[in-house]
Design an enzyme around this catalytic site. Structure first.
Site, PDB file in Angstrom:
ATOM      1  N   SER A 408       0.807  -1.211   0.000  1.00  0.00           N
ATOM      2  CA  SER A 408       0.000   0.000   0.000  1.00  0.00           C
ATOM      3  C   SER A 408       0.844   1.266   0.000  1.00  0.00           C
ATOM      4  O   SER A 408       0.303   2.349  -0.165  1.00  0.00           O
ATOM      5  CB  SER A 408      -0.998  -0.002   1.159  1.00  0.00           C
ATOM      6  OG  SER A 408      -0.479  -0.603   2.286  1.00  0.00           O
ATOM      7  N   HIS A 429      -3.263  -3.043  -5.620  1.00  0.00           N
ATOM      8  CA  HIS A 429      -3.577  -2.589  -4.269  1.00  0.00           C
ATOM      9  C   HIS A 429      -5.073  -2.702  -3.994  1.00  0.00           C
ATOM     10  O   HIS A 429      -5.869  -1.885  -4.458  1.00  0.00           O
ATOM     11  CB  HIS A 429      -3.083  -1.137  -4.085  1.00  0.00           C
ATOM     12  CG  HIS A 429      -3.286  -0.635  -2.705  1.00  0.00           C
ATOM     13  ND1 HIS A 429      -3.554   0.679  -2.402  1.00  0.00           N
ATOM     14  CD2 HIS A 429      -3.260  -1.289  -1.514  1.00  0.00           C
ATOM     15  CE1 HIS A 429      -3.684   0.802  -1.109  1.00  0.00           C
ATOM     16  NE2 HIS A 429      -3.527  -0.362  -0.537  1.00  0.00           N
ATOM     17  N   GLU A 441      -6.432  -0.372  -6.900  1.00  0.00           N
ATOM     18  CA  GLU A 441      -5.476   0.518  -7.550  1.00  0.00           C
ATOM     19  C   GLU A 441      -4.494  -0.357  -8.329  1.00  0.00           C
ATOM     20  O   GLU A 441      -3.889  -1.267  -7.752  1.00  0.00           O
ATOM     21  CB  GLU A 441      -4.718   1.353  -6.515  1.00  0.00           C
ATOM     22  CG  GLU A 441      -5.508   2.548  -5.996  1.00  0.00           C
ATOM     23  CD  GLU A 441      -4.724   3.366  -4.977  1.00  0.00           C
ATOM     24  OE1 GLU A 441      -4.916   4.584  -4.934  1.00  0.00           O
ATOM     25  OE2 GLU A 441      -3.934   2.791  -4.201  1.00  0.00           O
ATOM     26  N   ASN A 479      -3.835   6.463  -0.563  1.00  0.00           N
ATOM     27  CA  ASN A 479      -3.152   6.591   0.729  1.00  0.00           C
ATOM     28  C   ASN A 479      -2.236   7.810   0.778  1.00  0.00           C
ATOM     29  O   ASN A 479      -1.995   8.362   1.840  1.00  0.00           O
ATOM     30  CB  ASN A 479      -2.363   5.316   1.045  1.00  0.00           C
ATOM     31  CG  ASN A 479      -3.274   4.225   1.587  1.00  0.00           C
ATOM     32  OD1 ASN A 479      -4.428   4.497   1.936  1.00  0.00           O
ATOM     33  ND2 ASN A 479      -2.794   3.006   1.645  1.00  0.00           N
TER      34      ASN A 479
END
Ligand code: CAA
Length: 694
Positions: A408, A429, A441, A479
């Site tokens: 991540s 991800h 992702e 993130n």
């Protein structure tokens, strides 16, 4: 047999049957050509002395998915959908519709105005307008309430739920289930009408039983929903007019519909609908994907188990890998539990569950992955651990296997460099729980080849995920942005707001949970570990809030330890943790901070401005392809309020100039954190919007 043709609608006369054939791929959306075509076709067939019954059916995959969404927000062109529907209902000759694929929104309204409805098995029927911030605006609320009981009608209209043909027959929404191709069913329906075997009636002439208690209960239910979504409330109001004559009720319904058409909710919800589809446009989308029928998932933690479950549900054969047979068996058991819960929730039949389970195996031997098409590594977030695994995979996996990492934050290029085939390495991800959350992702590293990206996309489509392409950076799209704006919540807390107030202000704004409650749910130890990892590279000028660290030092990691910012007892309600309140006061005192609480409005403004700032940089740097990709990430991975359409759609509502002004104001206190991104400045200077860049 006579024959006339327009592009989207054609008529055909077969014996005494007059057919109206809709042909507007991909889903027979009721755009202008279709609307014009239907009205013209009705007039033509009504004037044809040979025709005794008219039947509408669709070519392609559906009778109709409703109004053409791309026309919304533009000047409406005549005939409008209510005019089309009216022409059907008032047709001198009986009109039936054959439903196949989906009959949604305006598409279902066309069917409701017909004098008889025959649905093919498996057809899905529904009025999903509320999910787009609208209500059925072509008599749907008036006619559905005449055909089915009020409670069922209200449920369908306010939830947007779809029912299948069998259920539709049971509740009186359709008259018959047909078998065969739509055209054959249409010819049979015409014949049945002529022979008296298929009863016809004018829906608008039926009476609706309006029970005020049912209406009041529905109204109350949606009044309670936070933030108040206006469409279901207005939809109930529209249905309440169904006791009036059809023309009158339909007019009132249309007024409510047009009111909603102007609402920001409608714009946001339709943007969300488009975002889900826009993300499929990758530069690499045209490449031929590699196979993805068999997969290995490395790591039997929550993430690995979720990923394996999602793959199994998509019909992919999975081997789950762990470090010991016992751990592998535990992971397998956790996957079985996920599938059992899918059965319980009605998402999977028992037979399908058994089939999926037959294609699951567990192993503690990495060489068992020698023949899989795709590997997803989902182990502990540590570069050394991951590179070691990729070095091994490089030796074990067959040539052409796609090697995915679920990291991540870590640099996918570094992971790829551990192999002799970096072109086959890609970031995949997933978001937890991976079998439920729709976002994936797809992180494209420097050497990832187009066919590997296309494989990720194809696999995502198979899993019904929303795949968003991301470039490599710390945290990728989601993130990275989160790591930035999340700090604002801590600054607000340190400077004088309570964590409950911050959570509540953002929940009132539309987030399902505020940031402190989310931290408790995700586990405060996760953020703690990330902060420790990043500590050596933290710039000296950065304001650092130590409150969360102190909470973690006590072993309070949120829900899983029974306490974090809040206390979690037996009841579902959350109680502020008084020890945390004390920690906050101590930290403020030790830093000499005079508490200054700001308004809810300012909480939201600071939080959203920070989110938009980093999102703007992510677009500017090309990490996200377009602003709408950032919106998709937040809508499908971070619980962003759907009616706001995503952070950059919301940014356009606020306006770039206003956002720049806000950043400049906040920068007076903290110029390191609050900096105007150059893309945002450019938009402000040119009076542009993020939408222009989609
Ligand atoms: N208008 C315009 N385009 C539409 C559309 C619509 N109503 N419904 C689907 N499309 C387009 C999609 O955007 C997509 O386009 P691209 O290929 O360019 O991306 C294409 O049709 C295929 O759609 P999907 O990729 O979604 O295909 P699917 O098979 O997964 O799903 C579907 C098909 C179930 C019809 C789904 O597209 C859907 O739910 N559509 C929306 C249905 C809807 O909400 N209708 C109500 C409209 S509002 C209305 O009708 C109110 C009124 O009275 C004015």
């Amino acid at each position: 047999m006579s024959h006339s043709e327009t592009q989207a609608v054609r008529t055909e006369v077969v014996g005494k049957a007059g057919l109206i054939i809709l042909n507007n791929p991909p889903v027979n959306a009721l755009g202008l050509k279709l609307r014009e075509g239907i009205v013209d076709a009705l007039s033509e067939l009504n004037g044809d002395a040979n025709v005794e019954a008219i039947v509408i059916y669709g070519e392609g995959k559906a009778i109709s998915a409703g109004a053409d969404i791309t026309e919304f927000g533009k000047t409406p062109k005549l005939p409008t959908l209510p005019e089309v529907v009216n022409a059907i209902e008032t047709s001198e000759k009986p009109v039936a519709t054959v439903l196949h694929g989906v009959a949604l929104g305006g598409g279902l309204e066309v069917c409701l105005a017909s004098h008889a409805r025959v649905a093919l098995k498996g057809t899905l029927l529904g009025l999903p307008e509320v999910t787009l911030g609208l209500l059925p605006g072509a008599g749907g609320t008036q006619r559905l309430t005449r055909l089915v009981d009020l409670e069922t009608a209200i449920d369908l209209i306010t939830s947007g739920r779809k029912v299948d043909a069998a259920k539709a027959l049971e509740i009186g929404l359709v008259d018959q289930i047909g078998q065969g191709a739509p055209r054959d069913v249409a010819l049979k329906a015409a014949n049945d009408i002529i022979e008296g075997d298929l009863k016809t009636r004018v829906t608008g002439e039926l009476t609706a039983e309006i029970d005020v208690d049912v209406l009041a209960a529905a109204q109350e239910k949606y009044d309670r929903k936070r933030p108040k979504l206006i469409a279901p409330i207005k939809a109930v109001e529209a249905a309440s007019h169904a006791a009036k004559p059809i023309q009158e009720g339909a007019k009132l319904e249309r007024e409510l519909f047009l009111e909603l058409m102007e609402s920001p909710d409608r714009q946001g919800l339709i943007h969300a609908f488009s975002a889900e589809r826009a993300t499929r446009q990758f530069p690499e989308a045209g490449a031929q994907p590699r196979a993805c029928d068999t997969a290995g998932v490395i790591g039997g933690g929550t993430m690995g188990v979720g990923i394996a479950t999602a793959m199994l549900l998509a019909g992919i054969t999975v081997t789950i890998l762990e470090t010991s047979t016992e751990r592998a068996d535990n992971a397998k058991a956790a996957i079985e539990k996920n599938l059992a819960s899918a059965v319980k929730r009605g998402k999977l039949s028992e037979k399908a569950r058994d089939e999926r389970l037959a294609s699951l195996s567990a192993s503690a031997d990495l060489t068992d992955l020698s023949d899989v098409d795709v590997v997803v590594e989902a182990v502990f977030e540590d570069l050394a651990v991951k590179t070691e695994i990729f070095q091994k995979l490089d030796k074990i996996c067959k040539p052409g296997a796609v090697l995915g990492t679920n990291t991540s934050y870590l640099d996918v290029n570094d992971i790829a460099a551990a192999t002799s085939r970096p072109e086959s390495v890609v970031g995949l991800h997933f978001f937890s729980p991976a079998h439920i959350m729709r976002l994936l992702e797809v992180v494209v590293a420097d050497k990832t080849t187009d066919d590997v990206v296309a494989t990720a996309l194809a696999m995502a489509a198979r899993m019904k995920k929303v795949a968003v392409r991301s470039g490599v950076c710390d945290g990728f799209i989601g993130n990275r942005i989160l790591a930035h704006y999340r700090k604002v919540a801590d600054y607000l807390l340190l400077d004088g707001n309570s964590f409950e107030q911050v959570d509540k202000a953002l929940e009132d704004f539309g987030f399902a949970m505020g940031p402190f409650a989310v931290g408790d749910l995700a586990g405060l130890d996760i953020g703690w570990a990330t902060r420790k990892r990043k500590a050596p590279t933290r710039p000296a000028e950065e304001r650092y809030v130590t409150i969360a660290d102190h909470i973690c030092e006590n072993g309070w990691f949120g829900r899983k330890t029974g306490r974090g910012y809040y206390l979690y007892g037996d009841s579902k309600s959350r109680e502020p943790n008084p020890d945390v309140v004390e920690i906050v006061e101590q930290v403020r005192a030790s830093e000499g901070i005079e508490p200054r609480a700001v308004s809810d409005e300012e909480i939201v403004s600071r939080y959203m401005t920070a989110m938009i700032s980093e999102a703007s940089r992510v677009v500017e740097e090309g990490i996200a392809l377009r602003p709408i990709d950032v919106d998709a990430v937040f809508l499908f991975g971070y619980g962003f309020p759907r009616h706001l359409g995503g952070p950059l759609n919301y940014a356009d509502r606020v306006g770039a100039a206003q956002l720049v002004a806000q950043i400049e104001t906040y920068a007076k206190e903290d110029p390191h954190y609050w900096q105007v991104p150059s893309l945002l400045q450019k938009l402000a200077d040119s009076n542009g919007s993020f939408a222009d860049l989609n």
